[in-house]
Design a protein around this motif. Sequence first.
Motif, PDB file in Angstrom:
ATOM      1  N   VAL A  50       0.849  -1.201   0.000  1.00 57.03           N
ATOM      2  CA  VAL A  50       0.000   0.000   0.000  1.00 57.03           C
ATOM      3  C   VAL A  50       0.880   1.244   0.000  1.00 57.03           C
ATOM      4  N   LYS A  51       1.927   1.237   0.807  1.00 58.19           N
ATOM      5  CA  LYS A  51       2.848   2.381   0.850  1.00 58.19           C
ATOM      6  C   LYS A  51       3.492   2.608  -0.518  1.00 58.19           C
ATOM      7  N   ALA A  52       3.864   1.516  -1.206  1.00 59.48           N
ATOM      8  CA  ALA A  52       4.481   1.635  -2.527  1.00 59.48           C
ATOM      9  C   ALA A  52       3.507   2.238  -3.533  1.00 59.48           C
ATOM     10  N   THR A  53       2.253   1.806  -3.485  1.00 61.65           N
ATOM     11  CA  THR A  53       1.240   2.349  -4.402  1.00 61.65           C
ATOM     12  C   THR A  53       1.040   3.837  -4.149  1.00 61.65           C
ATOM     13  N   ILE A  54       1.006   4.227  -2.880  1.00 68.26           N
ATOM     14  CA  ILE A  54       0.827   5.639  -2.533  1.00 68.26           C
ATOM     15  C   ILE A  54       2.020   6.457  -3.029  1.00 68.26           C
ATOM     16  N   SER A  55       3.228   5.943  -2.838  1.00 70.20           N
ATOM     17  CA  SER A  55       4.425   6.697  -3.244  1.00 70.20           C
ATOM     18  C   SER A  55       4.552   6.815  -4.762  1.00 70.20           C
ATOM     19  N   GLN A  56       3.912   5.912  -5.511  1.00 71.92           N
ATOM     20  CA  GLN A  56       3.971   5.963  -6.972  1.00 71.92           C
ATOM     21  C   GLN A  56       2.837   6.778  -7.582  1.00 71.92           C
ATOM     22  N   SER A  57       1.836   7.122  -6.795  1.00 71.19           N
ATOM     23  CA  SER A  57       0.676   7.853  -7.306  1.00 71.19           C
ATOM     24  C   SER A  57       0.961   9.351  -7.325  1.00 71.19           C
ATOM     25  N   GLU A  58       0.867   9.959  -8.493  1.00 68.18           N
ATOM     26  CA  GLU A  58       1.091  11.400  -8.628  1.00 68.18           C
ATOM     27  C   GLU A  58       0.056  12.205  -7.838  1.00 68.18           C
ATOM     28  N   GLU A  59      -1.130  11.640  -7.705  1.00 65.27           N
ATOM     29  CA  GLU A  59      -2.235  12.354  -7.050  1.00 65.27           C
ATOM     30  C   GLU A  59      -2.026  12.497  -5.546  1.00 65.27           C
ATOM     31  N   VAL A  60      -1.461  11.483  -4.892  1.00 68.86           N
ATOM     32  CA  VAL A  60      -1.408  11.499  -3.424  1.00 68.86           C
ATOM     33  C   VAL A  60      -0.012  11.410  -2.821  1.00 68.86           C
ATOM     34  N   LYS A  61       1.018  11.227  -3.615  1.00 64.48           N
ATOM     35  CA  LYS A  61       2.337  10.985  -3.033  1.00 64.48           C
ATOM     36  C   LYS A  61       2.865  12.179  -2.234  1.00 64.48           C
ATOM     37  N   ALA A  62       2.455  13.395  -2.570  1.00 64.20           N
ATOM     38  CA  ALA A  62       2.913  14.579  -1.847  1.00 64.20           C
ATOM     39  C   ALA A  62       2.013  14.947  -0.667  1.00 64.20           C
ATOM     40  N   LEU A  63       0.877  14.285  -0.544  1.00 63.09           N
ATOM     41  CA  LEU A  63      -0.074  14.621   0.521  1.00 63.09           C
ATOM     42  C   LEU A  63       0.241  13.840   1.800  1.00 63.09           C
ATOM     43  N   PRO A  64       0.141  14.499   2.950  1.00 66.96           N
ATOM     44  CA  PRO A  64       0.337  13.763   4.203  1.00 66.96           C
ATOM     45  C   PRO A  64      -0.891  12.888   4.516  1.00 66.96           C
ATOM     46  N   ILE A  65      -0.631  11.768   5.170  1.00 66.70           N
ATOM     47  CA  ILE A  65      -1.728  10.871   5.568  1.00 66.70           C
ATOM     48  C   ILE A  65      -2.298  11.380   6.889  1.00 66.70           C
ATOM     49  N   ALA A  66      -3.591  11.740   6.875  1.00 69.28           N
ATOM     50  CA  ALA A  66      -4.247  12.233   8.080  1.00 69.28           C
ATOM     51  C   ALA A  66      -4.691  11.072   8.966  1.00 69.28           C
ATOM     52  N   GLU A  67      -5.283  10.051   8.363  1.00 70.43           N
ATOM     53  CA  GLU A  67      -5.778   8.889   9.106  1.00 70.43           C
ATOM     54  C   GLU A  67      -5.677   7.658   8.223  1.00 70.43           C
ATOM     55  N   ALA A  68      -5.577   6.497   8.874  1.00 68.94           N
ATOM     56  CA  ALA A  68      -5.568   5.226   8.151  1.00 68.94           C
ATOM     57  C   ALA A  68      -6.376   4.216   8.952  1.00 68.94           C
ATOM     58  N   TYR A  69      -7.137   3.394   8.248  1.00 74.89           N
ATOM     59  CA  TYR A  69      -7.984   2.391   8.887  1.00 74.89           C
ATOM     60  C   TYR A  69      -7.799   1.044   8.203  1.00 74.89           C
ATOM     61  N   GLN A  70      -7.850   0.003   9.009  1.00 80.49           N
ATOM     62  CA  GLN A  70      -7.902  -1.364   8.478  1.00 80.49           C
ATOM     63  C   GLN A  70      -9.332  -1.832   8.675  1.00 80.49           C
ATOM     64  N   ILE A  71      -9.994  -2.219   7.600  1.00 80.93           N
ATOM     65  CA  ILE A  71     -11.402  -2.618   7.647  1.00 80.93           C
ATOM     66  C   ILE A  71     -11.491  -4.113   7.367  1.00 80.93           C
ATOM     67  N   THR A  72     -11.932  -4.856   8.381  1.00 83.75           N
ATOM     68  CA  THR A  72     -12.086  -6.302   8.252  1.00 83.75           C
ATOM     69  C   THR A  72     -13.528  -6.609   7.891  1.00 83.75           C
ATOM     70  N   GLN A  73     -13.729  -7.401   6.831  1.00 90.40           N
ATOM     71  CA  GLN A  73     -15.073  -7.760   6.388  1.00 90.40           C
ATOM     72  C   GLN A  73     -15.492  -9.085   7.007  1.00 90.40           C
ATOM     73  N   LEU A  74     -16.755  -9.456   6.810  1.00 90.43           N
ATOM     74  CA  LEU A  74     -17.296 -10.677   7.407  1.00 90.43           C
ATOM     75  C   LEU A  74     -16.585 -11.936   6.937  1.00 90.43           C
ATOM     76  N   ASP A  75     -16.093 -11.940   5.714  1.00 94.30           N
ATOM     77  CA  ASP A  75     -15.430 -13.131   5.184  1.00 94.30           C
ATOM     78  C   ASP A  75     -13.973 -13.248   5.632  1.00 94.30           C
ATOM     79  N   GLY A  76     -13.509 -12.333   6.479  1.00 98.56           N
ATOM     80  CA  GLY A  76     -12.150 -12.393   6.998  1.00 98.56           C
ATOM     81  C   GLY A  76     -11.147 -11.595   6.196  1.00 98.56           C
TER      82      GLY A  76
END
Length: 105
Positions: A50-76
Amino acid sequence: MKKVLLMSAMLVTGAAMATPQFMLKNSTPMEVITQQEKVKIEAEALPDAVKATISQSEEVKALPIAEAYQITQLDGKFHFEVIFDNGSEEKLTKKYDQEGNEIKD
């Protein structure tokens, strides 16, 4: 003749009254509640993919991360929701799967 007319009228009236009345039941659609577990995590705890994808994205690589969440679904399975501080009141939110692929809604 009068008896025949009277009997016919009684028969028609009786048949009309004996017709079953259909009552439409107002059924409400069944609500399906899916419960997801949303856990706030530190930006450093995001998977490397995920960090690699963010660092390669022109849209978000310069933006600071305000919050991050891990979302677990019913299927695990789980995915990550990352909120970027883009300097406006409405922050930019992106979702990524475990392999770092962006999830488009």
